[in-house]
Motif scaffolding. Structure first.
Motif, PDB file in Angstrom:
ATOM      1  N   PRO A 169      48.269  42.599  41.216  1.00  0.00           N
ATOM      2  CA  PRO A 169      48.914  43.606  40.361  1.00  0.00           C
ATOM      3  C   PRO A 169      49.573  42.948  39.157  1.00  0.00           C
ATOM      4  O   PRO A 169      50.053  41.811  39.235  1.00  0.00           O
ATOM      5  N   ALA A 170      49.586  43.651  38.025  1.00  0.00           N
ATOM      6  CA  ALA A 170      50.246  43.185  36.813  1.00  0.00           C
ATOM      7  C   ALA A 170      50.806  44.399  36.091  1.00  0.00           C
ATOM      8  O   ALA A 170      50.574  45.548  36.490  1.00  0.00           O
ATOM      9  N   ASP A 171      51.553  44.149  35.032  1.00  0.00           N
ATOM     10  CA  ASP A 171      52.176  45.261  34.308  1.00  0.00           C
ATOM     11  C   ASP A 171      51.140  46.183  33.684  1.00  0.00           C
ATOM     12  O   ASP A 171      51.346  47.395  33.600  1.00  0.00           O
ATOM     13  N   ASP A 172      50.016  45.624  33.233  1.00  0.00           N
ATOM     14  CA  ASP A 172      49.047  46.423  32.495  1.00  0.00           C
ATOM     15  C   ASP A 172      47.732  46.633  33.230  1.00  0.00           C
ATOM     16  O   ASP A 172      46.826  47.282  32.712  1.00  0.00           O
ATOM     17  N   ALA A 173      47.592  46.079  34.438  1.00  0.00           N
ATOM     18  CA  ALA A 173      46.305  46.187  35.129  1.00  0.00           C
ATOM     19  C   ALA A 173      46.454  45.867  36.607  1.00  0.00           C
ATOM     20  O   ALA A 173      47.426  45.238  37.036  1.00  0.00           O
ATOM     21  N   LEU A 174      45.461  46.293  37.380  1.00  0.00           N
ATOM     22  CA  LEU A 174      45.324  45.906  38.781  1.00  0.00           C
ATOM     23  C   LEU A 174      43.940  45.275  38.920  1.00  0.00           C
ATOM     24  O   LEU A 174      42.931  45.908  38.604  1.00  0.00           O
ATOM     25  N   THR A 175      43.914  44.027  39.381  1.00  0.00           N
ATOM     26  CA  THR A 175      42.652  43.306  39.522  1.00  0.00           C
ATOM     27  C   THR A 175      42.353  43.078  40.995  1.00  0.00           C
ATOM     28  O   THR A 175      43.210  42.599  41.746  1.00  0.00           O
ATOM     29  N   VAL A 176      41.138  43.428  41.404  1.00  0.00           N
ATOM     30  CA  VAL A 176      40.702  43.256  42.791  1.00  0.00           C
ATOM     31  C   VAL A 176      39.475  42.346  42.777  1.00  0.00           C
ATOM     32  O   VAL A 176      38.507  42.595  42.045  1.00  0.00           O
ATOM     33  N   ARG A 177      39.540  41.273  43.589  1.00  0.00           N
ATOM     34  CA  ARG A 177      38.434  40.318  43.659  1.00  0.00           C
ATOM     35  C   ARG A 177      37.760  40.414  45.032  1.00  0.00           C
ATOM     36  O   ARG A 177      38.443  40.411  46.062  1.00  0.00           O
ATOM     37  N   THR A 178      36.424  40.502  45.021  1.00  0.00           N
ATOM     38  CA  THR A 178      35.677  40.638  46.265  1.00  0.00           C
ATOM     39  C   THR A 178      34.445  39.740  46.241  1.00  0.00           C
ATOM     40  O   THR A 178      34.067  39.201  45.195  1.00  0.00           O
ATOM     41  N   ARG A 179      33.848  39.604  47.410  1.00  0.00           N
ATOM     42  CA  ARG A 179      32.558  38.927  47.523  1.00  0.00           C
ATOM     43  C   ARG A 179      31.666  39.778  48.399  1.00  0.00           C
ATOM     44  O   ARG A 179      32.054  40.180  49.498  1.00  0.00           O
ATOM     45  N   VAL A 180      30.466  40.051  47.922  1.00  0.00           N
ATOM     46  CA  VAL A 180      29.481  40.828  48.662  1.00  0.00           C
ATOM     47  C   VAL A 180      28.303  39.909  48.954  1.00  0.00           C
ATOM     48  O   VAL A 180      27.787  39.250  48.040  1.00  0.00           O
ATOM     49  N   ALA A 181      27.893  39.825  50.224  1.00  0.00           N
ATOM     50  CA  ALA A 181      26.854  38.857  50.586  1.00  0.00           C
ATOM     51  C   ALA A 181      26.078  39.340  51.807  1.00  0.00           C
ATOM     52  O   ALA A 181      26.632  40.010  52.679  1.00  0.00           O
ATOM     53  N   PRO A 182      24.789  38.969  51.881  1.00  0.00           N
ATOM     54  CA  PRO A 182      24.029  39.237  53.107  1.00  0.00           C
ATOM     55  C   PRO A 182      24.472  38.269  54.200  1.00  0.00           C
ATOM     56  O   PRO A 182      24.776  37.101  53.921  1.00  0.00           O
ATOM     57  N   ALA A 183      24.508  38.745  55.422  1.00  0.00           N
ATOM     58  CA  ALA A 183      24.960  37.910  56.546  1.00  0.00           C
ATOM     59  C   ALA A 183      24.011  36.731  56.762  1.00  0.00           C
ATOM     60  O   ALA A 183      22.787  36.872  56.672  1.00  0.00           O
ATOM     61  N   GLY A 184      24.587  35.558  57.018  1.00  0.00           N
ATOM     62  CA  GLY A 184      23.799  34.391  57.377  1.00  0.00           C
ATOM     63  C   GLY A 184      23.044  33.738  56.246  1.00  0.00           C
ATOM     64  O   GLY A 184      22.112  32.956  56.498  1.00  0.00           O
ATOM     65  N   ARG A 185      23.430  34.022  54.993  1.00  0.00           N
ATOM     66  CA  ARG A 185      22.742  33.404  53.850  1.00  0.00           C
ATOM     67  C   ARG A 185      23.758  32.804  52.887  1.00  0.00           C
ATOM     68  O   ARG A 185      24.879  33.286  52.787  1.00  0.00           O
ATOM     69  N   GLU A 186      23.342  31.778  52.171  1.00  0.00           N
ATOM     70  CA  GLU A 186      24.216  31.132  51.190  1.00  0.00           C
ATOM     71  C   GLU A 186      24.087  31.838  49.837  1.00  0.00           C
ATOM     72  O   GLU A 186      23.877  31.194  48.809  1.00  0.00           O
ATOM     73  N   LEU A 187      24.184  33.104  49.866  1.00  0.00           N
ATOM     74  CA  LEU A 187      24.092  33.918  48.658  1.00  0.00           C
ATOM     75  C   LEU A 187      25.299  34.825  48.591  1.00  0.00           C
ATOM     76  O   LEU A 187      25.893  35.154  49.618  1.00  0.00           O
ATOM     77  N   GLY A 188      25.644  35.251  47.405  1.00  0.00           N
ATOM     78  CA  GLY A 188      26.755  36.184  47.289  1.00  0.00           C
ATOM     79  C   GLY A 188      26.856  36.752  45.892  1.00  0.00           C
ATOM     80  O   GLY A 188      26.229  36.259  44.951  1.00  0.00           O
ATOM     81  N   LEU A 189      27.630  37.801  45.783  1.00  0.00           N
ATOM     82  CA  LEU A 189      27.939  38.415  44.496  1.00  0.00           C
ATOM     83  C   LEU A 189      29.458  38.451  44.372  1.00  0.00           C
ATOM     84  O   LEU A 189      30.129  39.217  45.067  1.00  0.00           O
ATOM     85  N   ARG A 190      30.004  37.592  43.520  1.00  0.00           N
ATOM     86  CA  ARG A 190      31.436  37.623  43.233  1.00  0.00           C
ATOM     87  C   ARG A 190      31.697  38.782  42.287  1.00  0.00           C
ATOM     88  O   ARG A 190      31.099  38.874  41.220  1.00  0.00           O
ATOM     89  N   THR A 191      32.588  39.655  42.694  1.00  0.00           N
ATOM     90  CA  THR A 191      32.820  40.871  41.921  1.00  0.00           C
ATOM     91  C   THR A 191      34.304  41.033  41.630  1.00  0.00           C
ATOM     92  O   THR A 191      35.134  40.889  42.530  1.00  0.00           O
ATOM     93  N   VAL A 192      34.615  41.336  40.384  1.00  0.00           N
ATOM     94  CA  VAL A 192      35.988  41.565  39.950  1.00  0.00           C
ATOM     95  C   VAL A 192      36.095  42.994  39.430  1.00  0.00           C
ATOM     96  O   VAL A 192      35.334  43.399  38.545  1.00  0.00           O
ATOM     97  N   TYR A 193      37.020  43.755  40.012  1.00  0.00           N
ATOM     98  CA  TYR A 193      37.300  45.124  39.576  1.00  0.00           C
ATOM     99  C   TYR A 193      38.640  45.110  38.841  1.00  0.00           C
ATOM    100  O   TYR A 193      39.656  44.737  39.412  1.00  0.00           O
ATOM    101  N   ARG A 194      38.646  45.523  37.597  1.00  0.00           N
ATOM    102  CA  ARG A 194      39.885  45.543  36.816  1.00  0.00           C
ATOM    103  C   ARG A 194      40.194  46.991  36.434  1.00  0.00           C
ATOM    104  O   ARG A 194      39.422  47.638  35.726  1.00  0.00           O
ATOM    105  N   TRP A 195      41.332  47.494  36.950  1.00  0.00           N
ATOM    106  CA  TRP A 195      41.768  48.867  36.704  1.00  0.00           C
ATOM    107  C   TRP A 195      42.861  48.878  35.641  1.00  0.00           C
ATOM    108  O   TRP A 195      43.847  48.143  35.753  1.00  0.00           O
ATOM    109  N   THR A 196      42.706  49.708  34.622  1.00  0.00           N
ATOM    110  CA  THR A 196      43.734  49.903  33.601  1.00  0.00           C
ATOM    111  C   THR A 196      43.870  51.387  33.321  1.00  0.00           C
ATOM    112  O   THR A 196      42.974  52.179  33.639  1.00  0.00           O
TER     113      THR A 196
END
Length: 206
Positions: free
Chosen positions: A10-37
């Motif tokens: 959380p910040a004064d001007d935004a809320l930032t949420v960081r996640t990782r989406v990945a298939p199970a058992g694999r060295e792959l992923g999608l780093r995702t940042v959601y920024r709400w203003t």
């Protein structure tokens, strides 16, 4: 795919949420940042996606999904492609204009249930008292069952409408092809994993 919450900032001007989406058992992923203003009237969501690892398979879609109370979201209006569904490789008949339909009319009742009902090149959509504007234009779909329920169904009678309308706002879509009875999409219609950023603005309808 597995979703992992990595941080909420959380910040004064935004809320930032960081996640990782990945298939199970694999060295792959999608780093995702959601920024709400917000400007006090409208809420803006900016999504940044960065792939990790060597992705050799395409993605089915990339975007956001949320649920609305079914009683308030029985009808949709949008400015974009219509009147029928359209995907990257099946959009020749999609015409740019202002359209409206019930949630039931947005569905394409294929004999074997499968992905359907997306509208392409949407600039804005309204349903359930909510207005959504996209930057850039997006794919829009809404249904009374989740994508997972649709994927698990073998017959139309397996799809039971629920109390929630599930809304998909997609920055990208994989091609449809004819894989339910033939080959998949051509390579130029693949949705490959690559860095992307897109935004949606949410506000109340007039």
């Amino acid at each position: 795919m597995r979703h992992r919450l990595d941080g909420v900032e959380p910040a004064d001007d935004a809320l930032t949420v960081r996640t990782r989406v990945a298939p199970a058992g694999r060295e792959l992923g999608l780093r995702t940042v959601y920024r709400w203003t917000s400007d006090g009237t409208r809420l803006k969501l900016t999504v940044s996606v960065g792939p990790e690892g060597d992705w050799t398979m395409p993605l089915p879609r990339i975007g956001v999904r949320f649920g609305l109370a079914g009683e308030s979201a029985g009808h949709a209006r949008w400015f974009g492609g219509g009147p029928g569904e359209a995907y990257p490789d099946t959009r020749a008949a999609s015409l740019l204009g202002r359209w409206d339909a019930s949630i039931e009319e947005l569905q394409t009742p294929y004999v074997r249930p499968q992905e359907n009902g997306a509208r392409a090149d949407v600039r804005w959509a309204e349903l359930g008292g909510l207005r959504i504007e996209g930057d850039p234009a997006f794919w829009f779909s809404a249904r009374r069952w989740t994508t997972e329920q649709l994927d698990a169904a073998r017959h139309l009678t397996d799809l039971t409408p629920g109390d929630t309308v599930w809304v998909n706002l997609d920055h990208g879509q994989h091609g449809i092809g004819s894989q339910s009875c033939g080959p998949g999409p051509l390579p130029q219609y693949f949705l490959n994993a690559e860095p992307v950023e897109f935004s949606f603005v949410f506000s109340e309808t007039d």
